[in-house]
Design an enzyme around this catalytic site. Structure first.
Site, PDB file in Angstrom:
ATOM      1  N   ASP A   1       0.867  -0.995  -0.081  1.00  9.95           N
ATOM      2  CA  ASP A   1      -0.263   0.044  -0.042  1.00  9.95           C
ATOM      3  C   ASP A   1       0.478   1.121   0.081  1.00  9.95           C
ATOM      4  O   ASP A   1       0.620   2.338  -0.142  1.00  9.95           O
ATOM      5  CB  ASP A   1      -0.872   0.062   1.742  1.00  9.95           C
TER       6      ASP A   1
ATOM      7  N   HIS B   1      -1.608   4.004  -1.135  1.00  7.64           N
ATOM      8  CA  HIS B   1      -1.418   4.836   0.300  1.00  7.64           C
ATOM      9  C   HIS B   1      -3.254   4.837   0.759  1.00  7.64           C
ATOM     10  O   HIS B   1      -3.056   6.248   0.792  1.00  7.64           O
ATOM     11  CB  HIS B   1      -0.336   5.656  -0.087  1.00  7.64           C
TER      12      HIS B   1
HETATM   13  O1  3PY Z   1      -1.763   7.982   8.688  1.00 10.37           O
HETATM   14  C1  3PY Z   1       0.143   7.512   8.547  1.00 10.37           C
HETATM   15  O2  3PY Z   1       1.014   7.439   8.793  1.00 10.37           O
HETATM   16  C2  3PY Z   1      -0.872   7.305   6.673  1.00 10.37           C
HETATM   17  O3  3PY Z   1      -0.343   6.625   6.176  1.00 10.37           O
HETATM   18  C3  3PY Z   1      -2.444   7.611   6.302  1.00 10.37           C
HETATM   19  O4  3PY Z   1      -3.022   6.387   6.265  1.00 10.37           O
END
Ligand code: 3PY
Length: 348
Positions: free
Chosen positions: A289, A313
């Site tokens: 992801d 992501h």
């Molecule tokens: O909040 C985070 O660090 C993220 O990667 C969002 O998915």
């Protein structure tokens, strides 16, 4: 009652301003810059607080760095997202008024913590509120990768679906498997809780040190991941210590049927080594992801592999969770500016 657009059209200046006498009072309020359009719950909290005047880059895309450096000048607080590098250059540009940086993310690898600490700037982040959503997506990605769902829909749509064949599109099942978690925190526990009903035989994990309290919740053993895992889920934060730890050394010890899943940060994976491992059959598949860089360019070799599923992501991308993250980021910011404990403050 607020929101004047500048010539740029993307900046919203937001401060209550109906009564003229208020104008002066408003200009006394702490100045906040919001580096990206954030979901409505967080914005409402900032607006209704009456505690700050704030300006926001009202776009889904990042603002040009030079523009950002100008906009943060003189701010008391910054609310940012994970794509904004909050480093020495930006902190210098902001100047000595800056007291709080609140990031709408659980990850904080985009923040130069040393620089923030040196300047005594407090940092808020958004753990917990995204745990369920990220765990859910991790399970979906794991199943999509292990049961080859993306390949399968492609075959169905493009004429590859012939007669029923005995080994066609076979994958690997969770029942009786060993699931390894690299970096056991809240998210790792939530993933294991969701996977347990699939009749996983055993959960194992590694971390800097054993974490018995969390491990007990899922009856996980502290053990060597690479050799034993049929599924390996990466859940650790990206730090100098974890940078590139998923490399050839790890992949070459893994089982040939193993499925590798990463929903943490792309930086923990050496992508050339992963390509090698996937294309030579060292491991069976990978679901990612997160990548380096993001977005991963469309010509990247990993896209050419059928056994690699790549998502843009989206682990925390549900309306509920993104709103909860923006609300928590807003509340962290406001509490920090009041000099009070933040609901979720990062210890520097
Ligand atoms: O909040 C985070 O660090 C993220 O990667 C969002 O998915």
């Amino acid at each position: 009652m607020w929101c004047s657009r500048t010539a740029l059209g993307r900046l919203q200046r937001i401060a209550p301003c109906t009564v003229s006498g208020f104008h002066r009072a408003m200009s006394m309020l702490p100045k906040v810059f919001v580096t990206r359009r954030v979901p409505p719950d967080g914005l409402d909290i900032l607006r209704k607080s009456g505690q700050v005047q704030f300006e926001m880059w009202d776009s889904d895309d990042p603002m040009p760095r030079m523009e950002l450096l100008k906009k943060v000048k003189g701010c008391d607080g910054i609310l940012c997202v994970l794509t904004e590098k909050i480093d020495a250059q930006l902190l210098e540009a902001a100047g000595p008024n800056l007291k709080v940086v609140s990031t709408m993310s659980v990850g904080f690898d985009h923040l130069s913590l040393d620089e923030l600490k040196k300047r005594e700037i407090r940092v808020g982040y958004t753990p917990d509120v995204l745990t369920d959503c990220v765990a859910e997506l991790t399970v979906a990605l794991l199943l999509a990768t292990s049961r080859r769902l993306i390949e399968a829909t492609h075959e169905a749509k493009t004429g590859g679906w012939g007669t029923w064949r005995t080994l066609w599109l076979c994958g690997h099942e969770l029942a009786n498997s060993t699931v390894g978690i690299l970096g056991l925190g809240r998210i790792g526990v939530a993933i294991a809780e969701r996977l347990k009903p699939f009749k996983v035989k055993k959960f194992i994990y590694t971390d800097v040190t054993p974490r018995p309290e969390l491990a007990n919740m899922i009856e996980a053993e502290y053990d060597k991941l690479a050799e034993q895992s049929d599924f390996l889920a990466v859940c650790c934060a990206l730090t100098p210590e974890t940078h590139g730890i998923c490399n050839f050394n790890l992949f070459s010890k893994m089982k040939k049927n193993a499925i590798f899943i990463n929903t943490s940060r792309g930086g923990v994976v050496n992508q050339e080594d992963l390509y090698e491992a996937l294309s030579t059959g060292l491991i069976a598949g990978a679901g990612l992801d997160v990548t380096t860089p993001e977005p991963l360019p469309t010509h990247h070799p990993l896209y050419t592999l059928k056994n690699c599923v790549i998502l843009p992501h989206i682990a925390s991308a549900s309306y509920t969770t993104r709103n909860a993250m923006s609300a928590l980021a807003a509340n962290n910011l406001l509490a920090g500016l009041r000099g009070e404990p933040m609901p979720k403050e990062l210890k520097l």
